[in-house]
Design a protein around this motif. Structure first.
Motif, PDB file in Angstrom:
ATOM      1  N   GLN A  33      -3.801   5.292   0.428  1.00 43.04           N
ATOM      2  CA  GLN A  33      -2.627   5.590  -0.376  1.00 43.04           C
ATOM      3  C   GLN A  33      -1.735   4.354  -0.462  1.00 43.04           C
ATOM      4  O   GLN A  33      -1.815   3.481   0.387  1.00 43.04           O
ATOM      5  N   ILE A  34      -0.920   4.311  -1.506  1.00 40.98           N
ATOM      6  CA  ILE A  34       0.030   3.220  -1.668  1.00 40.98           C
ATOM      7  C   ILE A  34       1.341   3.675  -1.025  1.00 40.98           C
ATOM      8  O   ILE A  34       1.868   4.733  -1.354  1.00 40.98           O
ATOM      9  N   ILE A  35       1.851   2.864  -0.114  1.00 40.47           N
ATOM     10  CA  ILE A  35       3.070   3.190   0.615  1.00 40.47           C
ATOM     11  C   ILE A  35       4.264   2.457   0.002  1.00 40.47           C
ATOM     12  O   ILE A  35       4.258   1.227  -0.091  1.00 40.47           O
ATOM     13  N   ASP A  36       5.267   3.222  -0.407  1.00 44.05           N
ATOM     14  CA  ASP A  36       6.525   2.681  -0.947  1.00 44.05           C
ATOM     15  C   ASP A  36       6.325   1.682  -2.084  1.00 44.05           C
ATOM     16  O   ASP A  36       7.156   0.800  -2.281  1.00 44.05           O
ATOM     17  N   GLY A  37       5.205   1.789  -2.799  1.00 45.35           N
ATOM     18  CA  GLY A  37       4.941   0.881  -3.911  1.00 45.35           C
ATOM     19  C   GLY A  37       4.720  -0.556  -3.486  1.00 45.35           C
ATOM     20  O   GLY A  37       4.758  -1.460  -4.301  1.00 45.35           O
ATOM     21  N   ILE A  38       4.474  -0.761  -2.181  1.00 51.07           N
ATOM     22  CA  ILE A  38       4.382  -2.121  -1.645  1.00 51.07           C
ATOM     23  C   ILE A  38       2.979  -2.499  -1.199  1.00 51.07           C
ATOM     24  O   ILE A  38       2.509  -3.595  -1.464  1.00 51.07           O
ATOM     25  N   THR A  39       2.284  -1.581  -0.514  1.00 57.96           N
ATOM     26  CA  THR A  39       0.985  -1.922   0.055  1.00 57.96           C
ATOM     27  C   THR A  39       0.097  -0.690   0.188  1.00 57.96           C
ATOM     28  O   THR A  39       0.590   0.436   0.240  1.00 57.96           O
ATOM     29  N   ALA A  40      -1.197  -0.936   0.238  1.00 60.16           N
ATOM     30  CA  ALA A  40      -2.156   0.142   0.473  1.00 60.16           C
ATOM     31  C   ALA A  40      -2.275   0.385   1.969  1.00 60.16           C
ATOM     32  O   ALA A  40      -2.193  -0.552   2.764  1.00 60.16           O
ATOM     33  N   GLN A  41      -2.466   1.649   2.324  1.00 58.47           N
ATOM     34  CA  GLN A  41      -2.648   2.003   3.727  1.00 58.47           C
ATOM     35  C   GLN A  41      -3.873   2.907   3.829  1.00 58.47           C
ATOM     36  O   GLN A  41      -4.023   3.839   3.057  1.00 58.47           O
ATOM     37  N   VAL A  42      -4.731   2.612   4.814  1.00 59.57           N
ATOM     38  CA  VAL A  42      -5.973   3.350   5.002  1.00 59.57           C
ATOM     39  C   VAL A  42      -5.809   4.360   6.131  1.00 59.57           C
ATOM     40  O   VAL A  42      -5.329   4.027   7.205  1.00 59.57           O
ATOM     41  N   SER A  43      -6.254   5.581   5.886  1.00 58.60           N
ATOM     42  CA  SER A  43      -6.293   6.601   6.930  1.00 58.60           C
ATOM     43  C   SER A  43      -7.591   6.404   7.708  1.00 58.60           C
ATOM     44  O   SER A  43      -8.675   6.637   7.171  1.00 58.60           O
ATOM     45  N   MET A  44      -7.492   5.970   8.949  1.00 52.67           N
ATOM     46  CA  MET A  44      -8.676   5.717   9.762  1.00 52.67           C
ATOM     47  C   MET A  44      -9.460   6.999  10.046  1.00 52.67           C
ATOM     48  O   MET A  44     -10.661   6.955  10.267  1.00 52.67           O
TER      49      MET A  44
END
Length: 69
Positions: A33-44
């Protein structure tokens, strides 16, 4: 003797991510998912390390590598 099992996961170099969302669109398990329009974050927990996100990333900031499970 306990063996540590290694699994492949996606890792994002957040400082270089442009938050374009290409990885989100191609992830078959919805693990990014994209967090705060700043970066992608992966759910491990969800990521299976298939590599589709890394191939799609135009900034080449996603790497598939081993992670301790």
């Amino acid at each position: 003797m306990t063996s540590i099992q290694k699994k492949r996961k996606a890792f994002v170099e957040a400082s270089y991510c442009v938050a374009c969302g290409c990885c989100v669109k191609v992830c078959p398990l919805g693990a990014i998912q994209i967090i705060d329009g700043i970066t992608a974050q992966v759910s491990m927990e969800k990521c299976v390390g298939c590599g589709k996100c890394a191939k799609e990333c135009p900034a080449s900031v996603i790497e598939i590598r081993e992670a301790e499970a």
